[in-house]
Design an enzyme around this catalytic site. Structure first.
Site, PDB file in Angstrom:
ATOM      1  NE  ARG A  44      -4.241  -1.176  -0.363  1.00 20.36           N
ATOM      2  CZ  ARG A  44      -4.306  -2.109  -1.298  1.00 20.36           C
ATOM      3  NH1 ARG A  44      -3.256  -2.344  -2.065  1.00 20.36           N
ATOM      4  NH2 ARG A  44      -5.411  -2.814  -1.474  1.00 20.36           N
ATOM      5  CD  GLU A  98      -3.035   3.911  -5.631  1.00 21.60           C
ATOM      6  OE1 GLU A  98      -4.079   3.311  -5.990  1.00 21.60           O
ATOM      7  OE2 GLU A  98      -2.014   3.312  -5.261  1.00 21.60           O
ATOM      8  CG  HIS A 141      -3.265   0.106  -7.430  1.00 18.70           C
ATOM      9  ND1 HIS A 141      -3.676   0.724  -6.269  1.00 18.70           N
ATOM     10  CD2 HIS A 141      -3.266  -1.215  -7.151  1.00 18.70           C
ATOM     11  CE1 HIS A 141      -3.904  -0.182  -5.331  1.00 18.70           C
ATOM     12  NE2 HIS A 141      -3.663  -1.374  -5.862  1.00 18.70           N
TER      13      HIS A 141
END
Length: 358
Positions: free
Chosen positions: A271, A300, A319
């Site tokens: 993360r 993000e 991601h």
């Protein structure tokens, strides 16, 4: 009989509301693997997927008011949810409070605990409902990205890219060998264990982190997360696989980077909040970090003004490293296996810790 998970009980049937996109093929797979499931699903109420595992679906898609009422009615009459409604913590909170019979929610993400935490549920609600994640499903693709990042750092991918772009045929230089490196893997869960095994197979010496001292195959030493700065001077690369919790926030910060062996590689597939990005940028600028391969970020999407976008020793991945064509099927199979456990009153796999939410 084994002890039943908190909030669960042996039952004859399990009514499951499908809250996230699920193909007919995978619906059939779930029913085949666990025939005692009654799936409540209306494809017209679920957003179209743009790619595999796109559980949020097309952002331009909207339900009509009548469709929204039908969707919520299905959720509010279920024993369990396949997915967090609309991948929205507020929608999860609404459903929990509207459905007193709800006993289990399965999240699509490996780090679904953060979504549960964001729902702001009370102690009674967290005690009543079992939350599980899809941890382990993403282990292989994330481990491959992690190995790719370590290799890219060792082979100086930024320099190769720069010289190719500039059509520069330089003198030869020696490249680092992963087989001669020490790699620190943060977290030895489902992802970290696969990362460690792959790096060990390449000949690297692998150090892992664990709060309870438990190791894993291919890991030569284990250090407590609180002693990372002591290990930092001995490593050539660090791979983060940890979830985002209060305990892991900025675990890789200025103190760690200042102690790191100069020119080390940093890879993040856990993360984004585990890495202090401001401290990482300083370490990149100073050369303390020679290369960073990042699939996750503190914010993000990564903001347009982030220095990481233009840094010549950073690889930005949006991601996407976990995405795999088999992901939908693997999550469906995991859910079916857990449904069997739920119906039989056994402990569930990948249960969310509702104190630290991982």
């Amino acid at each position: 009989m084994p002890t039943a998970p908190r909030g669960a009980r042996p039952a004859d049937r399990l009514r499951v509301a499908v809250a996230a996109p699920l193909s007919e093929e995978n619906r059939a797979r779930i029913r085949q693997l666990e025939p005692r499931i009654d799936l409540v699903v209306d494809q017209a109420l679920l957003p179209p997927m743009r790619w595999p595992a796109d559980f949020a679906g097309d952002p331009t898609w909207r339900r009509t008011p009548a469709q929204q009422r039908a969707y919520e009615a299905a959720l509010d009459g279920a024993d369990a949810l396949y997915g967090i409604p609309d991948v929205d913590p507020s929608a999860l909170a609404r459903t929990v409070r509207a459905n007193p019979r709800l006993r289990w929610v399965h999240t699509m993400a490996a780090g679904g605990g953060s979504q549960v935490q964001a729902a702001g549920l009370g102690a009674e609600e967290l005690d009543r409902i079992v939350f599980t994640t899809s941890a382990g499903v993403h282990g292989q693709p994330l481990a491959e990205f992690a190995v790719f990042g370590v290799l890219a750092g060792a082979k100086d991918l930024p320099r190769l890219g720069r010289q190719q772009r500039d059509r520069e045929w330089s003198g030869r230089w020696t490249m680092k060998q992963v087989s001669e490196q020490t790699v620190l893997v943060l977290g030895l869960g489902g992802i970290g264990r696969v990362v460690a095994a792959k790096l060990h197979a390449l000949g690297a010496r692998v150090i892992g982190t664990s709060r309870n001292g438990v190791g894993a195959p291919g890991v030569s030493d284990v250090v407590h997360p609180g002693r990372l700065a002591e290990a930092a001077p001995t490593v050539d690369a660090v791979v983060n696989t940890l979830p985002g919790t209060a305990a892991t926030e900025h675990l890789l910060g200025k103190g760690f980077f200042d102690a790191l062996r100069p020119g080390a590689t940093v890879v993040n597939v856990g993360r984004g909040t585990v890495v202090d990005e401001a401290a990482l940028i300083d370490a990149l600028d100073s050369g303390r970090v020679g290369f960073a391969a990042l699939d996750v970020f503190e914010t993000e999407p990564l903001p347009d003004d982030s220095p990481l976008w233009g840094h010549d020793r950073v690889l930005v991945s949006p991601h996407t490293a976990a995405l795999n064509a088999a992901e939908d099927r693997l999550i469906a199979e995991l859910f079916a296996a857990n449904a069997t456990r739920f119906l039989d009153g056994r402990d569930l796999l990948n249960r969310v810790n509702t104190v630290e939410f991982y």
